[in-house]
Design an enzyme around this catalytic site. Structure first.
Site, short mmCIF file in Angstrom:
data_model
loop_
_atom_site.label_atom_id
_atom_site.label_comp_id
_atom_site.label_asym_id
_atom_site.label_seq_id
_atom_site.Cartn_x
_atom_site.Cartn_y
_atom_site.Cartn_z
CD1 TRP A 354 -7.89 -23.61 -0.50
CD2 TRP A 354 -10.11 -24.12 -0.20
NE1 TRP A 354 -8.16 -25.05 -1.02
CE2 TRP A 354 -9.55 -25.17 -0.82
CE3 TRP A 354 -11.47 -24.13 -0.04
CZ2 TRP A 354 -10.02 -26.41 -1.22
CZ3 TRP A 354 -12.18 -25.38 -0.36
CH2 TRP A 354 -11.31 -26.44 -1.06
CG ASP A 355 -4.80 -25.32 1.79
OD1 ASP A 355 -5.16 -24.06 0.98
OD2 ASP A 355 -4.17 -26.17 1.30
CD GLU A 493 -6.06 -25.26 -7.62
OE1 GLU A 493 -5.29 -26.11 -7.90
OE2 GLU A 493 -5.95 -24.23 -6.96
CD GLN A 615 -8.94 -29.59 -4.53
OE1 GLN A 615 -7.75 -29.10 -5.37
NE2 GLN A 615 -8.96 -28.83 -3.57
C1 BGC Z 1 -5.21 -27.43 -4.36
C2 BGC Z 1 -5.47 -26.00 -3.54
C3 BGC Z 1 -4.81 -25.87 -2.39
C4 BGC Z 1 -3.48 -25.46 -2.94
C5 BGC Z 1 -2.48 -25.30 -1.91
C6 BGC Z 1 -3.45 -26.98 -4.68
O1 BGC Z 1 -3.00 -28.06 -5.26
O2 BGC Z 1 -5.78 -27.64 -5.41
O3 BGC Z 1 -6.97 -26.63 -3.06
O4 BGC Z 1 -5.29 -24.64 -1.78
O5 BGC Z 1 -2.86 -26.75 -3.32
O6 BGC Z 1 -2.58 -26.37 -0.92
#
Ligand code: BGC
Length: 798
Positions: A354-355, A493, A615
């Site tokens: 989703w970045d 997460e 986050q």
């Molecule tokens: C983050 C996610 C992100 C992923 C890739 C993870 O550490 O929690 O939000 O999409 O890294 O950058």
């Protein structure tokens, strides 16, 4: 460091991996780490070349269980150049005394430079200057130049120029147990005496990759007639070029490289085209001039000037340079998504997350055709998204949390905890919010560009089918008379499920539910925007019923948002029942507690039990939506919304967030721009320094963080200039913090180029080029900027 140069003056083995990532060179098609040309993967150096879409799936048997992973494949190393002075081994940092050393990255042209002065065991001193770039002008071209100056000796020299297909994926320590062999050799060959070439094929996905390298040597009087010896194996080819060098006379080695894959357009076959291309290349200097001009054009569009803060200036340009290495005009046509970690490392296996949400805003206002191309990556994978929804018992399109080649779910089922060395279940595929994020990206792209054609041909279909998915996963709770979504995870997460429960996911993640309320309303607007005939056709082709459309209306008014306490949004239902964590204890015990999930699990504990957040999750809403969009949305849902409530929520979650993803600093800095400018700027600086300083202790060497790099640029426009679009007009709400006085940058809105400048309490918007008039608003003042005109807005009163 200067405005345009990132430089290191000593060789530090433990820093080399990080520097290789920071000094990579790339052009939006392929990208190569900034390692020493002669280095092999040896624990210090890690040669890596990656291209968009270069994925391959392999199975690893772990404890008897087959585990399938898709990786962005490390491709043959085209960098290899070695130098041997008669009677010596090939130059290596181990067998010479390094008299001086400098490793540079020229930000302006994404050029990797090293200058070394060395003394060998026979006392011979040599200066070696190396330069390389992947061309922004010719997407298939890369070039290297070595200048060798024998300072106090004359003698015979051999230069070895190689292409090495024996590489594997082993750039990330955590993945060492997973299968890292992805390439099968196909064949080496030569194109005349000067050019070697190599072809490999990815083992499962059968992508052919060809590289051809032409090496020439020049003395002061022109090209040297050198001896050439060839060594060729299936997966490795080299040429040894020998010549006499004279004390004090520089000798130039030029290695021109062509890079093709079987996914390329307008080719016959990668090897044929690589050979043909390299035969046509001119000198390094000619190629560099084209490359430099292509970058210059990009800087005219993308530069952000911060004249009063050298450090911020340097890092912003570094970030722009890296974003363009991954997303350039070459990318638009490639069927490429944005790998979260760019194209210079193997973290997250090159997957697309989703970045994008943090990356597109910068591109939308500058190079929207790139966003369009990247959105098409999603559009072309609607088939997989629809199949995924159907398999899970839903309708519409459910995009994967991690996406790769064909858009199936690539999230691993287990992941290793480096703190404990144990493999643990990974439930993060339940981050269904990615489908809402994609919807948001399509809409913001449309709002910024006014690209109706895209909306009608592709965007509307994606948005409607995403809205259908949400309407089918949501259910009506008659007791509350609200719509609810269960079994999902938010961006945080650390919470994958309720502690002790066998069921995956959580109930009513606030971020997801509010996004869904918002998109349900926008989906109705999109339906209205589409002309009658296209609307009918679209509805028929996706099978959209009147009941579904009606349900969107209901959902836009009746999504459930959990609250606890006084106006505090619960990140998900039941959050308030979780235990408070003893943060001080963990800070004392572990120092860096960004990855509290790993710490707690390694202790045998369970992060699901606690009020802790990786986050920005619920509060991310305050970053993504301006107040005039979010307030009516909350009120439509029947919930309170006030600046005070935003402040309370931000403070509450900030105290419970470990910022285990640097994306979190972006969101918090953005929200705090209004509430607490000083604290906002502190977070901003953390985000800005996070890759160059590798704040997560070793992650940047595995690939730069695209979301954070682009996020720091978006924060300038969205966070600090308060840019947003309302009713087709461009709004600014400047909140100058830090040293942003004098800030200026070009941007593009609905196809019209603009130049923005901030001075004191004045914001000037100029439209230097031809284009449509643009309506601009700053606070209560509105102005129409005609082509060739400008307007200076006073803001901020006293
Ligand atoms: C983050 C996610 C992100 C992923 C890739 C993870 O550490 O929690 O939000 O999409 O890294 O950058």
């Amino acid at each position: 460091m200067t405005d345009w140069t990132l430089a290191f003056d000593t060789f530090e083995p433990e820093q080399e991996g990080l520097r290789e990532a920071l000094t990579s060179t790339g052009n939006g098609f392929f990208c190569t780490r900034g390692g020493l040309a002669w280095a092999q993967a040896d624990g210090v150096s890690y040669p890596g070349t990656y291209t968009h879409g270069g994925f391959n799936r392999e199975t690893t048997i772990m404890a008897g269980v087959p585990v399938l992973n898709e990786d962005l494949v490390n491709l043959p190393n085209w960098l290899l150049l070695e130098m041997r002075i008669e009677g010596e081994e090939a130059l290596d940092r181990e067998n010479v005394e390094i008299l001086s050393y400098r490793h540079e990255y020229d930000i302006r042209t994404a050029t990797t430079i090293r200058v070394l002065r060395v003394r060998d065991r026979a006392g011979r001193e040599t200066t070696l200057e190396t330069r390389r770039f992947v061309s922004m002008a010719d997407m298939h071209q890369a070039a290297m130049k070595w200048t060798i100056t024998p300072e106090n000796w004359s003698g015979r020299v051999e230069v070895i120029s190689a292409l090495d297909g024996r590489v594997t994926n082993k750039g990330v320590a955590r993945y060492q147990q997973l299968e890292g062999r992805h390439l099968d050799p196909v064949s080496p060959r030569t194109f005349g005496p000067e050019t070697i070439a190599l072809v490999v094929r990815t083992r499962q996905s059968r992508i052919y990759v060809a590289e051809a390298a032409r090496t020439r040597i020049f003395g002061v009087a022109g090209q040297l007639d050198v001896g050439r010896d060839l060594y060729q194996m299936q997966d490795y080819a080299h040429q040894v070029l020998s010549f006499e060098a004279t004390r004090g006379e520089p000798v130039r080695v030029e290695k021109m490289v062509a890079f093709y894959t079987s996914r390329d357009h307008a080719i016959n076959e990668p090897l044929v085209n690589a050979g043909k291309a390299v035969g046509r290349y001119g000198t390094y200097a000619e190629a560099f001039e084209h490359h430099r001009r292509a970058w210059e054009e990009l800087w005219e569009i993308c530069d952000v000037r911060v004249p009063n803060d050298e450090r911020v200036q340097l890092l912003l340009r570094l970030h722009i340079s890296h974003i363009l290495q991954v997303c350039s005009p070459h990318t638009s046509d490639l069927d490429a998504g944005v790998p979260a970690r760019g194209l210079n490392g193997e973290a997250y296996r090159g997957h697309i997350f989703w970045d994008e949400l943090f990356i597109y805003p910068f591109l939308n206002f500058r190079l929207p055709e790139i966003t369009r191309g990247l959105l098409m990556y999603r559009y072309r994978r609607m088939g997989e998204a629809r199949a995924a929804a159907k398999e899970a018992g839903y309708q519409g399109a459910m995009f994967p949390w991690q996406s790769g080649s064909d858009g199936q779910e690539e999230t691993q089922k287990v992941h290793i905890n480096p703190k404990s060395g144990k493999w643990e279940p990974d439930l993060s595929h339940n981050q269904r919010h990615v489908s809402a994020d994609i919807f948001y990206n399509v809409w913001r792209y449309y709002e910024t560009t006014g690209d109706t054609e895209f909306l009608l041909d592709y965007g509307a279909e994606m948005m409607l089918d995403i809205a259908r998915f949400w309407a089918s996963i949501a259910h009506h709770n008659p007791v509350r008379d609200r719509y609810e979504i269960h079994g999902v995870m938010g961006p945080d997460e650390f919470h994958e499920k309720y502690a002790g429960s066998d069921e995956e996911g959580l109930r009513n993640n606030a971020y997801t539910n509010v996004m869904v309320a918002w998109l349900s309303e926008i989906a109705l607007e999109v339906l209205d925007l589409v002309p009658e005939r296209r609307r009918q056709a679209l509805r028929a082709s996706i099978g959209l019923t009147d009941e579904e459309v009606e349900k969107w209306g209901e959902m836009s008014r009746k999504m459930f948002v959990p609250f606890h306490g006084d106006g505090l949004i619960s990140q998900f239902e039941g959050y308030d029942n979780l235990e408070e964590l003893d943060w001080d204890h963990y800070r004392r015990e572990y120092g860096n507690i960004q990855r509290l999930d790993r710490i707690l699990r390694a202790e045998g504990d369970d992060p699901d039990k606690y009020k802790l957040t990786k986050q920005a999750d619920a509060v991310l809403l305050f970053f993504l939506f301006p107040e005039d969009e979010l307030k009516p949305l909350f009120e439509r849902l029947g919930y309170e919304y006030s600046t005070e409530m935003v402040r309370r929520n931000t403070e509450y979650y900030d105290q419970r967030t470990s910022h285990g993803s640097t994306l979190s600093f972006i969101a918090h800095a953005g929200i705090l721009a209004d509430l607490d400018p000083e604290s906002s700027w502190e977070r901003y600086m953390v985000a800005l320094e996070s890759d160059v300083g590798d704040v997560q202790g070793g992650t940047t060497q595995e690939g730069i963080h695209m979301g954070v790099m682009a996020g720091t640029l978006d924060l300038i426009q969205r966070g600090y200039l308060g840019t947003d679009i309302r009713d087709g007009a461009l709004h600014f709400d400047p909140k100058p913090v830090g040293n942003l006085d004098g800030l200026s940058f070009p941007m593009q809105f609905h196809g019209t180029r603009l130049q923005i400048e901030l001075k004191g309490k004045q914001l000037t918007v100029a439209a230097p080029a031809d284009g449509q008039p643009v309506d601009v608003r700053v606070g209560d003042t509105a102005a129409r900027i005609e082509s060739g005109g400008s307007h200076t807005f006073d803001f901020g009163g006293e």
